[in-house]
Write a protein that holds these residues in place. Structure first.
Motif, PDB file in Angstrom:
ATOM      1  N   PHE A 186       0.878  -1.599  -0.386  1.00  0.00           N
ATOM      2  CA  PHE A 186       0.177  -0.056  -0.027  1.00  0.00           C
ATOM      3  C   PHE A 186       1.203   1.179   0.131  1.00  0.00           C
ATOM      4  O   PHE A 186       0.652   2.037  -0.826  1.00  0.00           O
ATOM      5  N   GLN A 187       1.382   1.172   0.660  1.00  0.00           N
ATOM      6  CA  GLN A 187       2.762   2.508   1.017  1.00  0.00           C
ATOM      7  C   GLN A 187       2.887   3.136  -0.720  1.00  0.00           C
ATOM      8  O   GLN A 187       3.336   4.002  -1.183  1.00  0.00           O
ATOM      9  N   GLU A 188       3.955   1.709  -1.037  1.00  0.00           N
ATOM     10  CA  GLU A 188       4.540   2.029  -1.999  1.00  0.00           C
ATOM     11  C   GLU A 188       3.421   2.326  -3.530  1.00  0.00           C
ATOM     12  O   GLU A 188       3.978   3.438  -3.857  1.00  0.00           O
ATOM     13  N   ILE A 189       2.029   1.987  -3.744  1.00  0.00           N
ATOM     14  CA  ILE A 189       1.056   2.248  -4.174  1.00  0.00           C
ATOM     15  C   ILE A 189       0.982   4.101  -4.274  1.00  0.00           C
ATOM     16  O   ILE A 189       1.745   4.871  -4.586  1.00  0.00           O
ATOM     17  N   VAL A 190       0.771   4.133  -2.729  1.00  0.00           N
ATOM     18  CA  VAL A 190      -0.279   5.394  -3.250  1.00  0.00           C
ATOM     19  C   VAL A 190       1.033   7.311  -2.900  1.00  0.00           C
ATOM     20  O   VAL A 190       0.814   7.816  -3.480  1.00  0.00           O
ATOM     21  N   LYS A 191       2.533   6.497  -2.548  1.00  0.00           N
ATOM     22  CA  LYS A 191       3.658   7.542  -2.637  1.00  0.00           C
ATOM     23  C   LYS A 191       3.997   7.440  -4.107  1.00  0.00           C
ATOM     24  O   LYS A 191       5.155   8.217  -4.224  1.00  0.00           O
ATOM     25  N   THR A 192       3.471   6.260  -5.599  1.00  0.00           N
ATOM     26  CA  THR A 192       3.563   6.740  -6.696  1.00  0.00           C
ATOM     27  C   THR A 192       3.923   7.945  -7.310  1.00  0.00           C
ATOM     28  O   THR A 192       2.231   8.979  -7.960  1.00  0.00           O
ATOM     29  N   ASP A 222       3.918  11.517   0.913  1.00  0.00           N
ATOM     30  CA  ASP A 222       4.186  10.169   0.285  1.00  0.00           C
ATOM     31  C   ASP A 222       2.696   9.739   0.705  1.00  0.00           C
ATOM     32  O   ASP A 222       2.666   8.002   0.511  1.00  0.00           O
ATOM     33  N   GLY A 223       1.630  10.325   0.591  1.00  0.00           N
ATOM     34  CA  GLY A 223       0.035   9.688   0.418  1.00  0.00           C
ATOM     35  C   GLY A 223      -0.632  10.336  -0.079  1.00  0.00           C
ATOM     36  O   GLY A 223      -0.669  11.605   0.441  1.00  0.00           O
ATOM     37  N   VAL A 224      -2.207  10.283   0.815  1.00  0.00           N
ATOM     38  CA  VAL A 224      -2.834   9.252   0.065  1.00  0.00           C
ATOM     39  C   VAL A 224      -3.994   8.997  -0.846  1.00  0.00           C
ATOM     40  O   VAL A 224      -3.947   8.076  -2.268  1.00  0.00           O
ATOM     41  N   LYS A 225      -5.375   9.933  -0.508  1.00  0.00           N
ATOM     42  CA  LYS A 225      -5.951   9.642  -1.287  1.00  0.00           C
ATOM     43  C   LYS A 225      -6.474  10.489  -1.713  1.00  0.00           C
ATOM     44  O   LYS A 225      -7.078  11.550  -0.517  1.00  0.00           O
ATOM     45  N   THR A 226      -7.075  11.319  -3.342  1.00  0.00           N
ATOM     46  CA  THR A 226      -8.364  12.263  -3.492  1.00  0.00           C
ATOM     47  C   THR A 226      -9.480  11.390  -3.327  1.00  0.00           C
ATOM     48  O   THR A 226      -9.711  10.465  -4.035  1.00  0.00           O
ATOM     49  N   GLY A 227     -10.943  12.479  -3.243  1.00  0.00           N
ATOM     50  CA  GLY A 227     -12.172  12.013  -3.531  1.00  0.00           C
ATOM     51  C   GLY A 227     -12.943  13.044  -4.058  1.00  0.00           C
ATOM     52  O   GLY A 227     -12.189  14.578  -2.974  1.00  0.00           O
ATOM     53  N   TYR A 228     -14.066  13.288  -4.648  1.00  0.00           N
ATOM     54  CA  TYR A 228     -15.432  14.393  -4.755  1.00  0.00           C
ATOM     55  C   TYR A 228     -16.384  13.583  -5.050  1.00  0.00           C
ATOM     56  O   TYR A 228     -16.417  12.455  -6.386  1.00  0.00           O
ATOM     57  N   THR A 229     -17.605  13.941  -4.928  1.00  0.00           N
ATOM     58  CA  THR A 229     -18.720  14.286  -5.612  1.00  0.00           C
ATOM     59  C   THR A 229     -19.363  15.283  -4.982  1.00  0.00           C
ATOM     60  O   THR A 229     -18.680  16.038  -4.339  1.00  0.00           O
ATOM     61  N   LYS A 230     -20.616  15.216  -6.100  1.00  0.00           N
ATOM     62  CA  LYS A 230     -21.046  16.718  -5.291  1.00  0.00           C
ATOM     63  C   LYS A 230     -21.486  17.269  -4.362  1.00  0.00           C
ATOM     64  O   LYS A 230     -21.940  18.175  -3.235  1.00  0.00           O
ATOM     65  N   THR A 231     -22.319  16.075  -3.743  1.00  0.00           N
ATOM     66  CA  THR A 231     -22.849  15.671  -2.688  1.00  0.00           C
ATOM     67  C   THR A 231     -21.616  15.475  -1.197  1.00  0.00           C
ATOM     68  O   THR A 231     -21.656  16.208  -0.590  1.00  0.00           O
ATOM     69  N   ALA A 232     -20.473  14.559  -1.672  1.00  0.00           N
ATOM     70  CA  ALA A 232     -20.226  14.953  -1.212  1.00  0.00           C
ATOM     71  C   ALA A 232     -18.417  16.185  -0.644  1.00  0.00           C
ATOM     72  O   ALA A 232     -18.119  16.250   0.344  1.00  0.00           O
ATOM     73  N   GLY A 233     -18.464  16.785  -1.992  1.00  0.00           N
ATOM     74  CA  GLY A 233     -17.833  17.748  -1.685  1.00  0.00           C
ATOM     75  C   GLY A 233     -16.504  17.432  -1.917  1.00  0.00           C
ATOM     76  O   GLY A 233     -16.197  16.108  -2.169  1.00  0.00           O
ATOM     77  N   ARG A 234     -15.533  17.753  -2.000  1.00  0.00           N
ATOM     78  CA  ARG A 234     -14.106  17.505  -1.982  1.00  0.00           C
ATOM     79  C   ARG A 234     -13.321  17.059  -0.777  1.00  0.00           C
ATOM     80  O   ARG A 234     -13.587  17.770   0.569  1.00  0.00           O
ATOM     81  N   CYS A 235     -12.906  15.778  -0.345  1.00  0.00           N
ATOM     82  CA  CYS A 235     -11.938  15.042   0.570  1.00  0.00           C
ATOM     83  C   CYS A 235     -11.152  15.142   0.025  1.00  0.00           C
ATOM     84  O   CYS A 235     -10.469  14.350  -1.014  1.00  0.00           O
ATOM     85  N   LEU A 236     -10.001  14.551   1.051  1.00  0.00           N
ATOM     86  CA  LEU A 236      -8.906  14.437   0.870  1.00  0.00           C
ATOM     87  C   LEU A 236      -7.683  13.723   2.722  1.00  0.00           C
ATOM     88  O   LEU A 236      -8.028  14.227   3.505  1.00  0.00           O
ATOM     89  N   VAL A 237      -7.569  12.452   1.936  1.00  0.00           N
ATOM     90  CA  VAL A 237      -6.546  11.999   3.042  1.00  0.00           C
ATOM     91  C   VAL A 237      -5.377  12.372   2.662  1.00  0.00           C
ATOM     92  O   VAL A 237      -4.592  11.617   0.815  1.00  0.00           O
ATOM     93  N   SER A 238      -4.088  12.583   3.213  1.00  0.00           N
ATOM     94  CA  SER A 238      -2.779  12.519   2.554  1.00  0.00           C
ATOM     95  C   SER A 238      -1.904  12.579   3.590  1.00  0.00           C
ATOM     96  O   SER A 238      -2.039  12.207   5.063  1.00  0.00           O
ATOM     97  N   SER A 239      -1.003  12.165   3.351  1.00  0.00           N
ATOM     98  CA  SER A 239       0.452  11.591   4.209  1.00  0.00           C
ATOM     99  C   SER A 239       1.764  12.380   4.257  1.00  0.00           C
ATOM    100  O   SER A 239       1.751  12.541   2.510  1.00  0.00           O
TER     101      SER A 239
END
Length: 390
Positions: A186-192, A222-239
């Motif tokens: 997981f570490q390797e994927i999300v930091k790529t 070194d990570g992790v993931k973005t997210g967005y929908t109209k109802t959820a708004g801008r969501c983000l997890v980073s490391s």
């Protein structure tokens, strides 16, 4: 047994200079703010939450869902498996890596397509392959959530498109992220930042650039993931990692997430450095060693709220005969934060590889004398004075 109790009572008493006096106030927390509806900052190694804002509010999390999809697939699937793209995966709406109906791709490559480009088609293909169906995979996701301790989350799908009953919280997503980042795949994927994948059925290979701009905006990200929908708004997890310490930030429904993540990283690294409280192999007493290192992020002044309790093994127990001598239980301001085993010197049970530093092995300058170093002195004095345990 009375002498064992004597040690338990005497140790905290003699450590009074390191412990908080009755009624003493804890360390003052510096202020920091975000524009998110809910947010959390966590130290990955210890799991300590360093900042929170409405951490238990159940909210839509959009493609942050794929953090759970990825770790479940890594743990439950076989990365070399060839996954066949079904009609459901091929036709999945939203962000896509443009898989073709019947196309085959390794599970490993699909994970890159899902995490770097947020492919909903990849997420669906992964779920169907690993779980047998989307519903079967959702069961695995919820099972994993319970194992991790995500008490306010429920997963209905592997991609995060809006669906009734699909939600999580900032706290739960922080716990999930800290858990997932302990996995090297997981570490390797999300930091790529960029991944090239062969597509034999196409005229050219796929080149996927990571949508997570924090990898380019913040030193050590070194990570992790973005997210967005109209109802959820801008969501983000980073490391991000600095001086051997890794932090993760979660923001849900945040219109200014990039700036907020940089602000929270700066806050965490400045005010909560990761301190080595116990070092594996150090002497706790004559003939007794700490079996594991213990590192924990501490706000300035919080060392005064650290307390310990010594729990000793009975000499007639099997564990004692194998070299176990007990454990030290550590608390911060009255809350248990961890424990460290005690072993007899020379015991084979002392770990060769310290799992408290599962990822980092930083070179550190000598720290000031800790309360547990003082504890070791007290124990040595007690045992030298002829104290025995019956």
């Amino acid at each position: 047994m009375r002498k064992a109790l004597l040690i338990l009572c005497a140790l905290p008493l003699l450590l009074g200079g390191w412990l908080a006096a009755p009624g003493q106030a804890g360390a003052a927390k510096p202020a920091v703010t975000t524009n998110a509806e809910a947010s959390a900052l966590i130290d990955v190694q210890s799991g300590r939450l360093l900042y929170e804002k409405q951490p238990d509010k159940q909210m839509k999390i959009a493609s942050l869902t794929k953090i759970m999809t990825a770790i479940v697939a890594i743990e439950e699937g076989k990365l070399s498996d060839r996954v066949t793209v079904s009609k459901a995966a091929f036709g999945k709406e939203g962000s896509s890596i443009y898989l073709k109906l019947g196309e085959q791709m390794s599970l490993h490559d699909l994970l890159y397509g899902m995490m770097l480009r947020s492919g909903n088609d990849a997420a669906t293909a992964i779920a169907e392959h690993v779980g047998g169906s989307v519903e079967g995979f959702a069961f695995l996701m919820n099972q994993k959530a319970q194992e991790i301790g995500m008490r306010n989350s429920q997963f209905k799908n592997p991609h995060g498109l809006d669906e009734a009953g699909h939600y999580s919280t900032a706290r739960d997503m922080a716990l999930l992220t800290a858990y997932a980042l302990r996995n090297p795949v997981f570490q390797e994927i999300v930091k790529t930042e960029m991944k090239k994948v062969a597509r034999p059925e196409e005229k050219w290979d796929a080149v996927w650039r990571n949508k997570n701009k924090m990898l380019y905006l913040y030193p050590g990200a070194d990570g992790v993931k973005t997210g967005y929908t109209k109802t959820a708004g801008r969501c983000l997890v980073s490391s991000a990692t600095k001086n051997g310490q890794q932090l993760a930030v979660v923001t849900l429904s945040d219109p200014d997430d990039w700036a907020d993540h940089k602000r929270l990283f700066d806050y965490g690294f400045e005010h909560y450095p990761l301190a080595t409280v116990i070092k594996q192999g150090d002497k706790a007493a004559d003939g007794i060693l700490f079996g594991r290192s213990f590192r924990y992020p501490l706000l300035e002044g919080e060392e005064k709220q650290l307390t310990e309790q010594l729990v000793l093994e009975k000499p007639e127990s099997a564990a004692y005969r194998l070299g176990d001598r007990g454990r030290v239980e550590l608390s911060l301001d009255g809350r248990l934060i961890g424990s460290v085993p005690l072993y007899s010197e020379g015991s084979t049970r002392i770990r060769q590889e310290d799992d408290a530093a599962f990822r980092f092995k930083p070179t550190e300058a000598p720290a000031k004398r800790s309360f547990l170093q003082t504890a070791g002195s007290v124990l040595r004095a007690l045992f030298a004075g002829g104290a025995t345990i019956r």
